[in-house]
Design a protein around this motif. Structure first.
Motif, PDB file in Angstrom:
ATOM      1  N   PRO A  27       0.798  -1.233   0.000  1.00 37.65           N
ATOM      2  CA  PRO A  27       0.000   0.000   0.000  1.00 37.65           C
ATOM      3  C   PRO A  27       0.827   1.278   0.000  1.00 37.65           C
ATOM      4  CG  PRO A  27      -0.958  -1.604   1.501  1.00 37.65           C
ATOM      5  CD  PRO A  27       0.371  -2.171   1.043  1.00 37.65           C
ATOM      6  N   VAL A  28       2.016   1.222   0.601  1.00 39.47           N
ATOM      7  CA  VAL A  28       2.875   2.405   0.643  1.00 39.47           C
ATOM      8  C   VAL A  28       3.717   2.514  -0.622  1.00 39.47           C
ATOM      9  CG1 VAL A  28       4.758   3.561   1.868  1.00 39.47           C
ATOM     10  CG2 VAL A  28       2.970   2.374   3.150  1.00 39.47           C
ATOM     11  N   ILE A  29       4.427   1.463  -0.950  1.00 38.56           N
ATOM     12  CA  ILE A  29       5.379   1.564  -2.061  1.00 38.56           C
ATOM     13  C   ILE A  29       4.673   1.720  -3.411  1.00 38.56           C
ATOM     14  CG2 ILE A  29       7.149   0.300  -0.788  1.00 38.56           C
ATOM     15  CD1 ILE A  29       6.547  -2.165  -2.467  1.00 38.56           C
ATOM     16  N   ASP A  30       3.537   1.054  -3.588  1.00 40.39           N
ATOM     17  CA  ASP A  30       2.826   1.165  -4.868  1.00 40.39           C
ATOM     18  C   ASP A  30       2.247   2.563  -5.046  1.00 40.39           C
ATOM     19  OD1 ASP A  30       3.436  -1.480  -5.299  1.00 40.39           O
ATOM     20  OD2 ASP A  30       1.468  -2.232  -4.690  1.00 40.39           O
ATOM     21  N   GLU A  31       1.699   3.117  -3.957  1.00 38.14           N
ATOM     22  CA  GLU A  31       1.105   4.449  -4.044  1.00 38.14           C
ATOM     23  C   GLU A  31       2.171   5.507  -4.304  1.00 38.14           C
ATOM     24  OE1 GLU A  31      -1.966   7.313  -1.512  1.00 38.14           O
ATOM     25  OE2 GLU A  31      -0.906   5.681  -0.494  1.00 38.14           O
ATOM     26  N   ILE A  35       2.689   7.968  -7.614  1.00 34.23           N
ATOM     27  CA  ILE A  35       2.698   9.429  -7.498  1.00 34.23           C
ATOM     28  C   ILE A  35       3.953  10.014  -8.135  1.00 34.23           C
ATOM     29  CG2 ILE A  35       2.845  11.345  -5.868  1.00 34.23           C
ATOM     30  CD1 ILE A  35       1.128   9.684  -3.952  1.00 34.23           C
ATOM     31  N   PHE A  36       5.124   9.431  -7.846  1.00 38.71           N
ATOM     32  CA  PHE A  36       6.366   9.947  -8.434  1.00 38.71           C
ATOM     33  C   PHE A  36       6.355   9.775  -9.949  1.00 38.71           C
ATOM     34  CE2 PHE A  36       7.910  10.335  -4.195  1.00 38.71           C
ATOM     35  CZ  PHE A  36       9.031  11.160  -4.242  1.00 38.71           C
ATOM     36  N   LYS A  78       4.918  16.299   0.899  1.00 40.76           N
ATOM     37  CA  LYS A  78       4.025  17.139   1.679  1.00 40.76           C
ATOM     38  C   LYS A  78       2.569  16.889   1.317  1.00 40.76           C
ATOM     39  CE  LYS A  78       6.904  21.053   3.103  1.00 40.76           C
ATOM     40  NZ  LYS A  78       7.142  22.518   2.984  1.00 40.76           N
ATOM     41  N   LYS A  79       2.319  16.589   0.071  1.00 32.33           N
ATOM     42  CA  LYS A  79       0.955  16.282  -0.356  1.00 32.33           C
ATOM     43  C   LYS A  79       0.533  14.889   0.098  1.00 32.33           C
ATOM     44  CE  LYS A  79       1.147  19.134  -4.561  1.00 32.33           C
ATOM     45  NZ  LYS A  79       1.111  19.095  -6.057  1.00 32.33           N
ATOM     46  N   TRP A  80       1.491  13.975   0.192  1.00 31.55           N
ATOM     47  CA  TRP A  80       1.162  12.570   0.473  1.00 31.55           C
ATOM     48  C   TRP A  80       1.110  12.248   1.965  1.00 31.55           C
ATOM     49  CZ3 TRP A  80       4.414   8.712   2.663  1.00 31.55           C
ATOM     50  CH2 TRP A  80       3.897   7.411   2.603  1.00 31.55           C
ATOM     51  N   GLY A  81       2.039  12.787   2.745  1.00 33.16           N
ATOM     52  CA  GLY A  81       2.218  12.343   4.115  1.00 33.16           C
ATOM     53  C   GLY A  81       1.589  13.242   5.155  1.00 33.16           C
ATOM     54  N   VAL A 144      14.159  -2.083  -5.787  1.00 36.25           N
ATOM     55  CA  VAL A 144      12.890  -2.515  -6.377  1.00 36.25           C
ATOM     56  C   VAL A 144      12.276  -1.299  -7.047  1.00 36.25           C
ATOM     57  CG1 VAL A 144      10.590  -3.453  -5.949  1.00 36.25           C
ATOM     58  CG2 VAL A 144      12.539  -4.278  -4.610  1.00 36.25           C
ATOM     59  N   ARG A 145      12.250  -1.309  -8.395  1.00 35.51           N
ATOM     60  CA  ARG A 145      11.680  -0.176  -9.128  1.00 35.51           C
ATOM     61  C   ARG A 145      10.175  -0.096  -8.868  1.00 35.51           C
ATOM     62  NH1 ARG A 145      14.795   2.264 -13.069  1.00 35.51           N
ATOM     63  NH2 ARG A 145      16.592   1.079 -13.848  1.00 35.51           N
ATOM     64  N   LEU A 146       9.706   1.160  -8.780  1.00 37.42           N
ATOM     65  CA  LEU A 146       8.292   1.396  -8.508  1.00 37.42           C
ATOM     66  C   LEU A 146       7.727   2.399  -9.508  1.00 37.42           C
ATOM     67  CD1 LEU A 146       8.719   1.763  -4.650  1.00 37.42           C
ATOM     68  CD2 LEU A 146       7.838  -0.253  -5.851  1.00 37.42           C
TER      69      LEU A 146
END
Length: 483
Positions: A27-31, A35-36, A78-81, A144-146
């Motif tokens: 849930p964290v790494i995929d999101e 976004i990036f 800042k937008k995400w966390g 691990v590329r995301l």
């Protein structure tokens, strides 16, 4: 643990472990990856979290590397966390917390040391491959590329992880020249992961040990603390000694390798010390906060460092180390000050080294109440650690002797507990305080008040609790005799 590394894994074991952990943190790494990517930047999970995922270890602190520069990274986070911080901005790092997750995102980097510098020159890089190539060991140079979760392993890190081996992505000579602290990190990772060090890495550490001199004492200290608090510190310490690094950062340890006399009438102090450390670790569950406990571990490591300076051979062939506890405490304080430890840590370890023989000074266990009180008073807030160190210091192979010493110390602890319940040993103080002493004797603040207080405290230790009236009588008698 012995010097033998942990058993190897299979590549299939590693692959199963990383899949399981990536699903957990998905849930964290995929999101974040999505976004990036939407902002036009690359993002990859990297370093310790990838390594530990392959070992089946869970992480809620996640490290990422990105093509984004720090300003762009900060805007996204800042937008995400929930909260961000930028203490590592000079190194390209922006931190962020969201719920239970803590992430740090660092711009692709390339860094190196000037031959005479203590700090790295940091330049931003432009590719994941370049960023991975500058990392310390192959097991930390995987990513691990995301999004997509593509594992990137350019240097054989998966195989090294499976065989539990530490290698560098490039030549170890180039790696250690760029950042000599990596030699200390090799020992630390050996201690943390139970890994062996590749022969070429060990050789480079040996040949380049002098290079560690450009690293600040604080950074060396931090690596040493992490090593000692790791699951297998003996592995890391042995590596430091065998490569000569310990001669530069903790010379008291290799100095314990005293040559043994031809009749083998005294212990190998170096091996004894490592055994005491192992046994102190095994006893950490006796400490109020459990372990790992740096103070008790470092005290175990340093408890006999006074022996080389105090060793004497007697005419009958026996060997003595008189006052090695006092000498060792002075050596320990000097070393900890050189490594920039805090005063509190230095005082605690030094006190334990100085007092580690105190138990043996009371014979075979015929402890008076006065002796018990003095033992507790002198140990102060280090009493629990002193119990651990004293027990750990029994390394005799004579089973009957070992059992007798254990029973004697059991009896001492029982006596301490009994008196503690009856007399409040933890807050032992005289029946009269300084103001009362001054009023009774008609004194102004000064040395005489301190001497009177010490007299009453010694009286409390020797005879136990007494009423204020009895204390006043004894105080007046003492003062009259003194005058």
């Amino acid at each position: 643990m012995s010097e033998t590394q942990l058993p190897s894994l299979t590549v299939a074991d590693v692959q199963r472990s990383v899949t399981t952990e990536l699903d957990r943190i998905g849930p964290v790494i995929d999101e974040l990856g999505a976004i990036f990517a939407a902002e036009g930047f690359e993002l990859a999970l990297v370093g310790g979290p990838v390594r530990d995922a392959m070992l089946g270890r869970q992480h809620d602190d996640l490290d990422f590397t990105t093509s984004a520069r720090p300003d762009d990274t900060e805007m996204i986070l800042k937008k995400w966390g929930d909260a961000t911080w930028d203490m590592g901005r000079d190194f390209g790092t922006i931190g962020c917390r969201k719920g239970p997750w803590q992430v740090e995102v660092t711009t692709y980097r390339s860094e190196h040391y000037d031959p005479s510098s203590r700090k790295p020159d940091v330049d931003f890089g432009d590719s994941l491959a370049g960023d991975l190539g500058r990392r310390d060991f192959t097991v930390n140079a995987m990513a691990v590329r995301l999004p997509g979760r593509e594992v990137v392993d350019l240097y054989g890190g998966v195989v090294d992880l499976a065989t539990r081996t530490l290698r560098t992505p490039g030549t170890p000579e180039a790696s250690f020249s760029d950042d000599p602290l990596r030699m200390m990190r090799a020992a630390r990772f050996a201690a943390q992961l139970g890994f062996a060090v590749a022969p070429e890495v060990r050789q480079a550490m040996t040949e380049m040990a002098d290079r560690i001199s450009i690293i600040s004492a604080e950074r060396v200290r931090d690596e040493l603390v992490k090593l000692l608090c790791a699951p297998y510190p003996r592995l890391g310490l042995t590596l430091l000694v065998d490569t000569g690094l310990a001669d530069r950062v903790l010379p008291e340890l290799p100095s314990l390798r005293l040559e043994r006399d031809e009749h083998h009438r005294h212990k190998d102090v170096y091996e004894h010390t490592l055994t005491v450390l192992d046994q102190a670790i095994a006893l950490e569950d006796r400490l109020p906060d459990g372990g790992p406990d740096f103070v008790s571990r470092f005290a175990a490591l340093m408890h006999d460092v006074g022996k080389p300076r105090t060793r004497r051979f007697l005419d009958d062939g026996t060997v003595t180390f008189h006052h090695h506890d006092v000498v060792g405490a002075k050596i320990t304080r000097k070393r900890m000050q050189a490594l920039k430890f805090s005063n509190a840590e230095t005082d605690a370890v030094t006190q334990l080294v100085e007092q580690h023989l105190r138990f043996h000074g009371y014979g075979s266990g015929e402890w008076t109440d006065s002796a018990v009180r003095r033992y507790v008073r002198d140990a102060g807030d280090q009493l629990a650690r002193l119990h651990v160190l004293t027990r750990a210091d029994c390394t005799t192979r004579n089973r009957r002797k070992a059992e007798r010493l254990a029973r004697t110390y059991d009896a001492l602890e029982a006596r301490i507990a009994k008196l503690a319940a009856e007399e409040e040993l933890a807050s032992m103080r005289p029946a009269l305080d300084g103001n009362q002493i001054m009023a009774i004797l008609g004194l102004q603040p000064g040395r005489a008040v301190g001497e009177a207080y010490t007299f009453l405290l010694d009286l409390r230790i020797d005879e136990g609790p007494m009423s204020p009236e009895d204390a006043e009588t004894r105080l007046r008698d003492w003062w009259a005799a003194r005058s």
